[in-house]
Design a protein around this motif. Structure first.
Motif, PDB file in Angstrom:
ATOM      1  N   THR A   1      33.427  28.909  30.359  1.00 40.50           N
ATOM      2  CA  THR A   1      33.889  27.859  29.461  1.00 40.50           C
ATOM      3  C   THR A   1      35.402  27.736  29.447  1.00 40.50           C
ATOM      4  N   ASP A   2      36.099  28.537  30.238  1.00 38.94           N
ATOM      5  CA  ASP A   2      37.534  28.390  30.443  1.00 38.94           C
ATOM      6  C   ASP A   2      37.758  27.746  31.808  1.00 38.94           C
ATOM      7  N   SER A   3      38.899  27.075  31.943  1.00 35.79           N
ATOM      8  CA  SER A   3      39.199  26.406  33.207  1.00 35.79           C
ATOM      9  C   SER A   3      40.482  26.936  33.807  1.00 35.79           C
ATOM     10  N   LEU A   4      40.651  26.660  35.090  1.00 39.13           N
ATOM     11  CA  LEU A   4      41.922  26.885  35.778  1.00 39.13           C
ATOM     12  C   LEU A   4      42.282  25.600  36.497  1.00 39.13           C
ATOM     13  N   SER A   5      43.516  25.448  36.872  1.00 44.60           N
ATOM     14  CA  SER A   5      43.973  24.219  37.521  1.00 44.60           C
ATOM     15  C   SER A   5      44.632  24.519  38.859  1.00 44.60           C
ATOM     16  N   VAL A   6      44.402  23.629  39.815  1.00 47.96           N
ATOM     17  CA  VAL A   6      45.075  23.712  41.108  1.00 47.96           C
ATOM     18  C   VAL A   6      45.697  22.355  41.401  1.00 47.96           C
ATOM     19  N   ALA A   7      46.790  22.342  42.125  1.00 49.86           N
ATOM     20  CA  ALA A   7      47.495  21.097  42.423  1.00 49.86           C
ATOM     21  C   ALA A   7      46.639  20.209  43.336  1.00 49.86           C
ATOM     22  N   TRP A   8      46.608  18.914  43.033  1.00 50.71           N
ATOM     23  CA  TRP A   8      45.907  17.921  43.863  1.00 50.71           C
ATOM     24  C   TRP A   8      46.960  17.115  44.599  1.00 50.71           C
ATOM     25  N   THR A   9      46.965  17.154  45.929  1.00 48.76           N
ATOM     26  CA  THR A   9      47.987  16.486  46.740  1.00 48.76           C
ATOM     27  C   THR A   9      47.379  15.488  47.717  1.00 48.76           C
ATOM     28  N   PHE A  10      46.137  15.053  47.439  1.00 50.05           N
ATOM     29  CA  PHE A  10      45.403  14.233  48.407  1.00 50.05           C
ATOM     30  C   PHE A  10      45.321  12.758  48.030  1.00 50.05           C
ATOM     31  N   GLY A  11      46.097  12.326  47.037  1.00 46.30           N
ATOM     32  CA  GLY A  11      46.128  10.919  46.680  1.00 46.30           C
ATOM     33  C   GLY A  11      44.952  10.485  45.822  1.00 46.30           C
ATOM     34  N   PRO A  12      44.787   9.153  45.629  1.00 46.06           N
ATOM     35  CA  PRO A  12      43.733   8.636  44.762  1.00 46.06           C
ATOM     36  C   PRO A  12      42.333   8.920  45.308  1.00 46.06           C
ATOM     37  N   VAL A  13      41.374   8.990  44.393  1.00 42.42           N
ATOM     38  CA  VAL A  13      39.964   9.148  44.736  1.00 42.42           C
ATOM     39  C   VAL A  13      39.243   7.888  44.299  1.00 42.42           C
ATOM     40  N   CYS A  14      38.727   7.128  45.270  1.00 43.36           N
ATOM     41  CA  CYS A  14      38.056   5.862  44.958  1.00 43.36           C
ATOM     42  C   CYS A  14      36.612   6.099  44.509  1.00 43.36           C
TER      43      CYS A  14
ATOM     44  N   VAL B   1      38.154   7.041  50.110  1.00 41.47           N
ATOM     45  CA  VAL B   1      39.385   6.339  49.786  1.00 41.47           C
ATOM     46  C   VAL B   1      39.204   4.839  49.957  1.00 41.47           C
ATOM     47  N   VAL B   2      37.947   4.388  49.992  1.00 36.66           N
ATOM     48  CA  VAL B   2      37.616   2.964  50.108  1.00 36.66           C
ATOM     49  C   VAL B   2      37.225   2.443  48.730  1.00 36.66           C
ATOM     50  N   ALA B   3      37.879   1.388  48.288  1.00 35.32           N
ATOM     51  CA  ALA B   3      37.594   0.816  46.980  1.00 35.32           C
ATOM     52  C   ALA B   3      36.149   0.340  46.897  1.00 35.32           C
ATOM     53  N   THR B   4      35.524   0.566  45.751  1.00 34.01           N
ATOM     54  CA  THR B   4      34.151   0.130  45.533  1.00 34.01           C
ATOM     55  C   THR B   4      34.052  -0.576  44.190  1.00 34.01           C
ATOM     56  N   GLY B   5      33.012  -1.406  44.035  1.00 32.48           N
ATOM     57  CA  GLY B   5      32.755  -2.078  42.766  1.00 32.48           C
ATOM     58  C   GLY B   5      33.953  -2.873  42.284  1.00 32.48           C
ATOM     59  N   PRO B   6      34.389  -2.658  41.035  1.00 34.30           N
ATOM     60  CA  PRO B   6      35.480  -3.447  40.469  1.00 34.30           C
ATOM     61  C   PRO B   6      36.874  -2.968  40.866  1.00 34.30           C
ATOM     62  N   GLU B   7      36.963  -1.925  41.692  1.00 36.61           N
ATOM     63  CA  GLU B   7      38.277  -1.397  42.045  1.00 36.61           C
ATOM     64  C   GLU B   7      39.062  -2.388  42.904  1.00 36.61           C
ATOM     65  N   PRO B   8      40.389  -2.441  42.748  1.00 43.56           N
ATOM     66  CA  PRO B   8      41.201  -3.368  43.548  1.00 43.56           C
ATOM     67  C   PRO B   8      41.177  -3.002  45.025  1.00 43.56           C
ATOM     68  N   THR B   9      41.191  -3.997  45.867  1.00 45.51           N
ATOM     69  CA  THR B   9      41.167  -3.756  47.316  1.00 45.51           C
ATOM     70  C   THR B   9      42.567  -3.716  47.903  1.00 45.51           C
ATOM     71  N   THR B  10      43.573  -4.006  47.096  1.00 48.23           N
ATOM     72  CA  THR B  10      44.961  -3.860  47.520  1.00 48.23           C
ATOM     73  C   THR B  10      45.641  -2.878  46.568  1.00 48.23           C
ATOM     74  N   GLY B  11      46.563  -2.089  47.099  1.00 52.66           N
ATOM     75  CA  GLY B  11      47.197  -1.067  46.281  1.00 52.66           C
ATOM     76  C   GLY B  11      46.252   0.101  46.066  1.00 52.66           C
ATOM     77  N   GLN B  12      46.481   0.873  45.005  1.00 51.19           N
ATOM     78  CA  GLN B  12      45.665   2.041  44.727  1.00 51.19           C
ATOM     79  C   GLN B  12      44.361   1.646  44.052  1.00 51.19           C
ATOM     80  N   CYS B  13      43.266   2.273  44.503  1.00 53.03           N
ATOM     81  CA  CYS B  13      41.966   2.004  43.891  1.00 53.03           C
ATOM     82  C   CYS B  13      41.865   2.628  42.506  1.00 53.03           C
ATOM     83  N   GLU B  14      42.503   3.780  42.309  1.00 47.84           N
ATOM     84  CA  GLU B  14      42.507   4.504  41.038  1.00 47.84           C
ATOM     85  C   GLU B  14      43.869   5.185  40.884  1.00 47.84           C
ATOM     86  N   PRO B  15      44.214   5.635  39.662  1.00 45.35           N
ATOM     87  CA  PRO B  15      45.462   6.384  39.494  1.00 45.35           C
ATOM     88  C   PRO B  15      45.481   7.645  40.356  1.00 45.35           C
ATOM     89  N   THR B  16      46.671   8.086  40.724  1.00 49.60           N
ATOM     90  CA  THR B  16      46.803   9.275  41.560  1.00 49.60           C
ATOM     91  C   THR B  16      46.760  10.543  40.700  1.00 49.60           C
TER      92      THR B  16
END
Length: 225
Positions: free
Chosen positions: A199-212, A172-187
């Protein structure tokens, strides 16, 4: 958690002997996982290196993003006649549970459970990728890391109700060109999961915030839960 199955239709690069590889995911809900053994794929090419990287095609809109999954490593125990088939996406349910957190690192456990009525097997990593609300684009890259013994995992036989799990790690630490204030990436709002050699997918809810770090998530191979 929600589970939905989606048909994936992108060509895939096949390669054998992969233990650590990256899969670039541009944030959509479509994928084409590499298939080995009894699986199929749209196209294939021989590998010239022990690792392979595949990059998702550029999305045409925020709701039509695309994903490609890196190829699986070769199963050290080829399926013999009469052995259980691999677990298909329609026979599996996914879930995520939060793990430890320390010094900018985050962890979670991804679990796949055999909800079908037949015995089946799981081997390898499959594919994963982050998706935003409404299928919007979220930067995401899968980085496959070896198991503790240095291998790409071992085949696990699942009776109905049995599970396998993989460990996820990200920063959750911003790297490279990511902003150091606010969110590093979209949630993200979901994690799209392609079971190994499917070749088929399933989906699960992600509740852990942005991934830097541009959405990079390390994943271990599936092992008995």
């Amino acid at each position: 958690m929600t589970n939905s199955t989606k048909r994936l239709a992108l060509p895939v690069l096949l390669a054998a002997g992969v233990l650590t590889s990256a899969c670039s995911f541009s944030g959509g809900t479509e994928d084409a996982a590499a298939a080995t053994g009894s699986g199929t794929s749209a196209s294939s090419a021989p590998a010239s290196t022990p690792a392979a990287t595949t990059t998702a095609a550029a999305p045409t809109s925020s709701s039509a993003a695309a994903v490609t999954a890196a190829p699986e490593s070769g199963d050290p125990q080829p399926t013999a006649a009469g052995d259980p088939d691999r677990c298909h996406t329609s026979e599996l349910a996914g879930s995520l549970s939060e793990g430890d957190a320390a010094a900018g690192n985050r962890y979670a456990t991804l679990t796949l459970t055999n909800t079908g009525g037949e015995v089946c097997t799981v081997y390898g990593y499959g594919g994963i990728g982050l998706v935003g609300p409404g299928g919007s684009v979220v930067p995401s890259t899968q980085e496959r890391v070896p198991a503790q013994d240095g291998s790409g995992g071992r085949r696990t036989t699942l009776q109905p109700g049995d599970s396998v799990s993989a460990q996820l790690h990200w920063t959750v630490v911003a790297t490279g060109p990511e902003p150091t204030t606010g969110q590093c990436e979209p949630t993200p709002s979901e994690l799209t999961v392609i079971p190994p050699n499917e070749t088929d997918s399933l989906s699960v809810a992600w509740t852990f915030g942005p991934v830097c770090s541009m959405g990079e998530i390390e994943q271990t191979p599936y092992a008995p839960a």
